[in-house]
Design a protein around this motif. Sequence first.
Motif, PDB file in Angstrom:
ATOM      1  N   PHE A  63      66.466 -39.957  23.801  1.00 45.17           N
ATOM      2  CA  PHE A  63      65.057 -40.249  24.031  1.00 45.17           C
ATOM      3  C   PHE A  63      64.198 -39.147  23.412  1.00 45.17           C
ATOM      4  O   PHE A  63      64.577 -37.967  23.444  1.00 45.17           O
ATOM      5  CB  PHE A  63      64.745 -40.322  25.532  1.00 45.17           C
ATOM      6  N   PRO A  64      63.025 -39.478  22.877  1.00 47.42           N
ATOM      7  CA  PRO A  64      62.124 -38.430  22.385  1.00 47.42           C
ATOM      8  C   PRO A  64      61.374 -37.746  23.528  1.00 47.42           C
ATOM      9  O   PRO A  64      61.133 -38.341  24.579  1.00 47.42           O
ATOM     10  CB  PRO A  64      61.154 -39.208  21.488  1.00 47.42           C
ATOM     11  N   ILE A  65      61.028 -36.507  23.281  1.00 46.67           N
ATOM     12  CA  ILE A  65      60.189 -35.726  24.191  1.00 46.67           C
ATOM     13  C   ILE A  65      58.769 -35.709  23.632  1.00 46.67           C
ATOM     14  O   ILE A  65      58.560 -35.433  22.451  1.00 46.67           O
ATOM     15  CB  ILE A  65      60.712 -34.284  24.306  1.00 46.67           C
ATOM     16  N   LEU A  66      57.796 -35.979  24.485  1.00 46.30           N
ATOM     17  CA  LEU A  66      56.377 -35.937  24.112  1.00 46.30           C
ATOM     18  C   LEU A  66      55.682 -34.873  24.953  1.00 46.30           C
ATOM     19  O   LEU A  66      55.758 -34.906  26.180  1.00 46.30           O
ATOM     20  CB  LEU A  66      55.729 -37.298  24.355  1.00 46.30           C
ATOM     21  N   VAL A  67      55.029 -33.922  24.280  1.00 47.50           N
ATOM     22  CA  VAL A  67      54.369 -32.831  24.985  1.00 47.50           C
ATOM     23  C   VAL A  67      52.951 -32.651  24.449  1.00 47.50           C
ATOM     24  O   VAL A  67      52.742 -32.580  23.226  1.00 47.50           O
ATOM     25  CB  VAL A  67      55.146 -31.507  24.827  1.00 47.50           C
ATOM     26  N   ASP A  68      51.995 -32.564  25.358  1.00 47.16           N
ATOM     27  CA  ASP A  68      50.618 -32.225  25.000  1.00 47.16           C
ATOM     28  C   ASP A  68      50.373 -30.771  25.376  1.00 47.16           C
ATOM     29  O   ASP A  68      50.656 -30.344  26.510  1.00 47.16           O
ATOM     30  CB  ASP A  68      49.626 -33.130  25.728  1.00 47.16           C
TER      31      ASP A  68
END
Length: 234
Positions: A222-227
């Motif tokens: 799964f991809p990791i999404l970080v703001d």
Amino acid sequence: MTDTGVPLRVVSYNVHGQRDDTAALAEAVRQVTPDVLIVQEGPRRFRWREKSAALAASVGMVVAAGGLPSLGNLLLTSLRVRVTDTRCGRFPLTPGRHLRGAAYADCAVESGARFTVAGSHLATDPVERPGQAELFKRELAAAPFPVIAAADLNEEPGGPAWTTVAAGLTDAAVTADRADRLTYSCANPRRRIDALFVDPRITVVDYDVLDTPLTRRASDHFPILVDLLLPAAD
């Protein structure tokens, strides 16, 4: 720019050599519009430049660094990000094992905020990993700007390689209270082996592991999404 920093959206993604549904992969990334995409298991062999450019185009980004020189680690950026310097590294080869490496890029955004982004993919062999982690960490420590480092570490939190890379940095998942979100495998989620760490001067606004019908078709991770919020330029 906000009153407390400069926003930056980062995705880290082991794309499994693009052996799965590449259309789903491209759509999954385009939907979240990252400023930086850190890729593991990207193009690294025959026609790797063309394949890297094609991957970047499919997600609406450009190639910043990586590919064959970093053994499949690839850094892609949106046009919002200006890349000022790049470098790649390879870890020493253990006979009979896969070559591994890392990619690094010094970057700026339109407000003048600076950062160094890095990506790596450590060995599956627990004997090799700690030494690779030490070499990766050495480069991170020498970075000229606040670091954003993502990797498929091939081990879970608390392991020796994970501990080495994480030292002195912020684990985005822990800060966002989402360390229970697993990254591998899409078929049977059971481990958090993909991580994104940032310099303590960088604020973690949000963190997510993107478990969607698209991402389950696109890769085995799964991809990791970080703001994030970068410290504003002086």
